[in-house]
Design an enzyme around this catalytic site. Structure first.
Site, PDB file in Angstrom:
ATOM      1  N   GLU A 262      20.906  19.921   4.350  1.00  0.00           N
ATOM      2  CA  GLU A 262      21.451  18.728   4.196  1.00  0.00           C
ATOM      3  C   GLU A 262      20.757  17.893   3.298  1.00  0.00           C
ATOM      4  O   GLU A 262      21.609  17.039   2.469  1.00  0.00           O
ATOM      5  CB  GLU A 262      21.261  18.192   5.790  1.00  0.00           C
ATOM      6  CG  GLU A 262      22.062  16.794   5.856  1.00  0.00           C
ATOM      7  CD  GLU A 262      21.805  16.298   7.115  1.00  0.00           C
ATOM      8  OE1 GLU A 262      22.286  14.949   7.724  1.00  0.00           O
ATOM      9  OE2 GLU A 262      21.129  17.040   8.050  1.00  0.00           O
TER      10      GLU A 262
ATOM     11  N   GLU B 277      16.664  14.078  16.035  1.00  0.00           N
ATOM     12  CA  GLU B 277      18.036  13.634  16.619  1.00  0.00           C
ATOM     13  C   GLU B 277      18.706  15.025  16.631  1.00  0.00           C
ATOM     14  O   GLU B 277      19.629  15.138  17.483  1.00  0.00           O
ATOM     15  CB  GLU B 277      18.839  12.898  15.651  1.00  0.00           C
ATOM     16  CG  GLU B 277      20.200  12.559  15.773  1.00  0.00           C
ATOM     17  CD  GLU B 277      20.946  12.578  14.464  1.00  0.00           C
ATOM     18  OE1 GLU B 277      21.878  13.028  14.076  1.00  0.00           O
ATOM     19  OE2 GLU B 277      20.519  11.797  13.387  1.00  0.00           O
ATOM     20  N   HIS B 278      18.474  15.959  15.654  1.00  0.00           N
ATOM     21  CA  HIS B 278      19.210  17.241  15.831  1.00  0.00           C
ATOM     22  C   HIS B 278      18.627  18.114  16.900  1.00  0.00           C
ATOM     23  O   HIS B 278      19.542  18.700  17.544  1.00  0.00           O
ATOM     24  CB  HIS B 278      18.744  17.931  14.358  1.00  0.00           C
ATOM     25  CG  HIS B 278      19.623  17.603  13.146  1.00  0.00           C
ATOM     26  ND1 HIS B 278      20.421  18.475  12.500  1.00  0.00           N
ATOM     27  CD2 HIS B 278      19.863  16.310  12.611  1.00  0.00           C
ATOM     28  CE1 HIS B 278      21.156  17.934  11.632  1.00  0.00           C
ATOM     29  NE2 HIS B 278      20.811  16.652  11.574  1.00  0.00           N
TER      30      HIS B 278
END
Length: 419
Positions: free
Chosen positions: A128, A51-52
């Site tokens: 994160e 996704e990143h």
């Protein structure tokens, strides 16, 4: 929902629109039926990593161009990963829908997955993960999930583990994308000022390179339950007490939603009134249902002091026992009203309607009319709530605690308190 239309292109991509003529904007995105529960243990976190990475450049646009093009028209582009799907979406003015579709199609078909960008993003994701680890009222939910579904994909955190992120390679990312990002596993959904036929034309041109592959089936979930404890030097004990819940298609889905709302869904709920208003044991306490395609979880979160936790857990267990035996009609009516208002208020947002449409197609294979959902909420009565409560709370509990835990009741004690 009379204006909703759904079509399937030749390659298997489903295209769905929910028009809103009263607005000047549109939300559009692609939902991919691939999330963290489709991952192997060694590739844990690949869905989120991917996704990143798709935002880090394509053969047509670099990362800066992707951001500048959408923001040049005042639009917003974002994505998120869950355990069962990954979503890529934009909100734009009505005249910029074609640009949004072009950018989303570009990142999903032409991402370069550049090695240098991968290295930088690996560091970002590690940060994160560390941020989540440092946030007790965040990470406790991952520990709860892992304890409920141990040693299986549904129990692993969406962000992945540091060791799997450290070993993530371009080959793993590209292989996962090739295996799971096929047209039949994807839904292009739009809501707002959109026209169905125009979106189909855009999709036929923009997504022609999507492969027709269908992803391998996910591993079935097996709820286990149990006890997780982590001693930390914190001011509060963070805890989640929960049970196996239900999937989206389960007959008890709506009764459980009503149960969760009256038990811990607002300031008038039983847990809030008993634990905070009457006894001052907590600042925050609430219940939540989490549903998946084949199973679910029901949990109660609370943050409380080291001394207060001795009183809190017996209190929560007592409220769970009481709700099986007696629920007033006024409570049920109030919970039904809260659920209905939340559902209807979401209809005012193009983003909410777009996501709701895509998820309904993934789960049920169709758009579910609002009137149908409202009718199912209205049909929930005391007998249905008691049945759902009995079903849940007679099962094996999952208890996850973090903080100064020396006064937390044992898992065996909790089971005794619930009987």
């Amino acid at each position: 929902m009379s204006g909703i239309q759904i079509s399937t292109l030749a390659n298997g991509l489903r295209v769905a629109t929910d028009p809103m003529d009263s607005v000047e904007t549109a939300s559009v995105g692609v939902w991919v039926e691939a999330g963290s529960r489709f991952e192997s243990a060694t590739a844990s976190g690949v869905s989120h990593f991917l996704e990143h990475m798709v935002f880090k450049g394509t053969r047509k646009r670099d990362a800066r161009a992707i951001a500048e093009e959408i923001e040049a028209v005042g639009g917003h582009l974002n994505a998120h990963t869950s355990r069962e799907y990954t979503a890529f979406y934009a909100k734009v003015l009505k005249e910029d829908v074609a640009l949004a579709v072009d950018i989303i199609a570009d990142i999903l078909q032409n991402a370069t997955l550049d090695g240098e960008e991968l290295g930088r993003e690996r560091t970002v994701i590690m940060q994160e993960i560390m941020q989540a680890q440092d946030t007790p009222d965040d990470i406790i939910f991952d520990r709860f999930q892992e304890t409920a579904f141990p040693a299986q994909p549904l129990g692993r955190p969406v962000l992945g583990a540091p060791e799997s992120i450290d070993a993530m390679s371009r080959e793993i990312l590209a292989g996962y994308m090739s295996q799971h990002y096929g047209a039949p596993r994807m839904i292009l959904a739009a809501s707002g000022r959109v026209e169905h036929e125009a979106l189909i034309d855009l999709a036929n041109r923009a997504f022609e390179r999507l492969p027709p592959t269908v992803a391998a089936e996910r591993e079935p979930a097996a709820y286990r339950g149990g006890d997780f404890r982590e001693e930390r030097d914190l001011e509060q004990v963070h805890l989640v007490l929960g049970f196996q819940g239900v999937g989206y298609r389960d007959p008890d889905f709506y009764p459980l939603s009503v149960l969760s709302t009256l038990l811990g869904g607002g300031m008038s709920s039983r847990l809030f009134q008993e634990a905070r208003e009457k006894r001052g044991l907590v600042y925050s306490i609430y219940s939540f249902p989490s549903s998946y395609s084949d199973t679910g979880l029901f949990g109660i979160y609370a943050g409380t002091g080291q001394d207060e936790v001795e009183q809190l857990i017996p209190l929560v267990c007592e409220e769970l026992r009481k709700v099986v035996l007696d629920v007033a009609e006024a409570e049920i009516a109030r919970a039904r009203a809260q659920l209905k208002s939340g559902m209807l208020m979401a209809l005012e947002s193009t983003s909410s309607r777009c996501e709701q449409l895509a998820r309904q197609i993934m789960i049920f294979g169709r758009a579910v009319p609002v009137a149908e959902s409202i009718a199912k909420i209205e049909a929930v009565d005391g007998q249905a709530v008691a049945r759902a409560a009995q079903r849940l709370f007679s099962g094996l509990p999952t208890l996850a605690t973090l903080g100064p835990i020396d006064r937390v009741a044992s898992h065996a004690d909790v089971m005794t308190l619930l009987t």
